[in-house]
Enzyme design. Sequence first.
Site, PDB file in Angstrom:
ATOM      1  N   GLU A  30       0.833  -1.209   0.000  1.00 10.35           N
ATOM      2  CA  GLU A  30       0.000   0.000   0.000  1.00 10.35           C
ATOM      3  C   GLU A  30       0.862   1.251   0.000  1.00 10.35           C
ATOM      4  O   GLU A  30       1.811   1.362   0.788  1.00 10.35           O
ATOM      5  CB  GLU A  30      -0.898  -0.007   1.242  1.00 10.35           C
ATOM      6  N   THR A  32       2.971   2.063  -2.080  1.00 13.25           N
ATOM      7  CA  THR A  32       4.302   1.765  -2.618  1.00 13.25           C
ATOM      8  C   THR A  32       4.384   2.024  -4.113  1.00 13.25           C
ATOM      9  O   THR A  32       5.471   2.184  -4.655  1.00 13.25           O
ATOM     10  CB  THR A  32       4.675   0.294  -2.355  1.00 13.25           C
ATOM     11  N   SER A  64     -24.559   7.672 -17.049  1.00  6.27           N
ATOM     12  CA  SER A  64     -24.296   6.649 -16.029  1.00  6.27           C
ATOM     13  C   SER A  64     -25.616   6.227 -15.403  1.00  6.27           C
ATOM     14  O   SER A  64     -26.432   7.074 -15.036  1.00  6.27           O
ATOM     15  CB  SER A  64     -23.364   7.192 -14.943  1.00  6.27           C
ATOM     16  N   GLY A 114     -18.516   3.474  -1.695  1.00  2.04           N
ATOM     17  CA  GLY A 114     -17.719   3.820  -0.535  1.00  2.04           C
ATOM     18  C   GLY A 114     -16.738   2.761  -0.108  1.00  2.04           C
ATOM     19  O   GLY A 114     -16.125   2.871   0.953  1.00  2.04           O
ATOM     20  N   LEU A 117     -12.733   0.369  -3.634  1.00  3.37           N
ATOM     21  CA  LEU A 117     -12.309  -0.716  -4.515  1.00  3.37           C
ATOM     22  C   LEU A 117     -11.999  -0.215  -5.919  1.00  3.37           C
ATOM     23  O   LEU A 117     -11.954  -0.981  -6.864  1.00  3.37           O
ATOM     24  CB  LEU A 117     -13.378  -1.817  -4.561  1.00  3.37           C
ATOM     25  N   ASP A 164      -3.889   0.662  -9.437  1.00  7.26           N
ATOM     26  CA  ASP A 164      -5.317   0.428  -9.620  1.00  7.26           C
ATOM     27  C   ASP A 164      -5.650   0.130 -11.076  1.00  7.26           C
ATOM     28  O   ASP A 164      -6.384  -0.815 -11.392  1.00  7.26           O
ATOM     29  CB  ASP A 164      -6.123   1.640  -9.143  1.00  7.26           C
ATOM     30  N   TYR A 216      -3.585  12.459   0.512  1.00  3.50           N
ATOM     31  CA  TYR A 216      -2.898  11.534  -0.388  1.00  3.50           C
ATOM     32  C   TYR A 216      -1.762  12.274  -1.099  1.00  3.50           C
ATOM     33  O   TYR A 216      -0.618  11.795  -1.146  1.00  3.50           O
ATOM     34  CB  TYR A 216      -3.902  10.981  -1.402  1.00  3.50           C
TER      35      TYR A 216
END
Length: 372
Positions: A30, A32, A64, A114, A117, A164, A216
């Site tokens: 994580e 990394t 959407s 939420g 993922l 991701d 972040y």
Amino acid sequence: MRVIEAFRESFGVEPEGVWHAPGRVNLIGEHTDYNDGFVLPFAVPWGVTAAVAPREDDVVRLRSLQAGEPQTVETLGRAEGWARYAVGVFWALREAGHPVRGADLVIDGDVPQGAGLSSSAALEVVVGTALNDLYGLGLTKMEIALAAQRAENDFVGMPCGIMDQAASALGEEGKALFMDCRSLGTRTIPFDLAQHGLQLLIINTGVHHELADGQYARRRQDCENAAKHLGVDALRDVTDLAGALGRLSGDERRRTQHVVTENHRVEALIGLLRAGAVREIGALLNASHLSLRDQYEVSCAELDVAVESAVRGGARGARMTGGGFGGSAIALVADDRVEAVRESVTRAYGERGWAAPEIYPATPAAGARRLR
């Protein structure tokens, strides 16, 4: 397929095709990826499906099934909200010189809300995969992932690493994806928990603290500053951790300790998997969570309680997964302890007056692909 029906309803014609790209969960590794390090994610069974048809102009029309009003984008810089992630891929491909024009798209997603993922990466990758096929670009899956990452970095403005998007593009059923984020070399690692009497539970806290995105970026800057002070290209290059920590202080010291030890945990976990010692990886998950909580400081009360109560209920190991400040934790649980873990986590949340988290098993799924 409802995405096809919605496409007909929205645009009055048939889509040219339908594509799917999954979300991801990260087993370990994580924060990394943007430090040129190692990661071990896998694609999950939930993701984003897109019905798409090319256009002869440069207009992008999007709808959407989970969002509000459809958007029509004539100038690529003007997309709003969720549509930025899709439109950004058009922009990134055009910036790279690919002959991509407009398209009509209807998007349908089933990634739990939420959960952290990475539905955003799934959206980017499904658009990139569709455009690659529709316009005959001949891109590899990794090149699609890189275009998707550029869209998120430079169009959306989120300084994420490559993990991701790569997990969404390259995932394989029944396998985790080891990736060296510097070389972009990958290899699949068999990850069949069922044959060992185990499950990997996702504990979806359903919370997302608003400070996440700015924090972040700050964590990434801490790492870049530390690497500069240590005279290395990235924290992945630190080989003498004790010496490095002696030259750093404060946030830079803590971030470095996490990144270097987390890279070692990725390699150690792969070693255990290859040795068939799957039940023993739990200790590494626990260590990863403590490092993310104390050294990288990206956990939160909801994640900590999820991890602690899962272990108390009998999980062999647990940790937060994803960027942090909310989202999900994962727990490695023997089949005969699943209900006990569910009860322990649910009870712990109830005692604090929190809504019960969603808890469900995750198995490695296939990556981005054309459905029809």
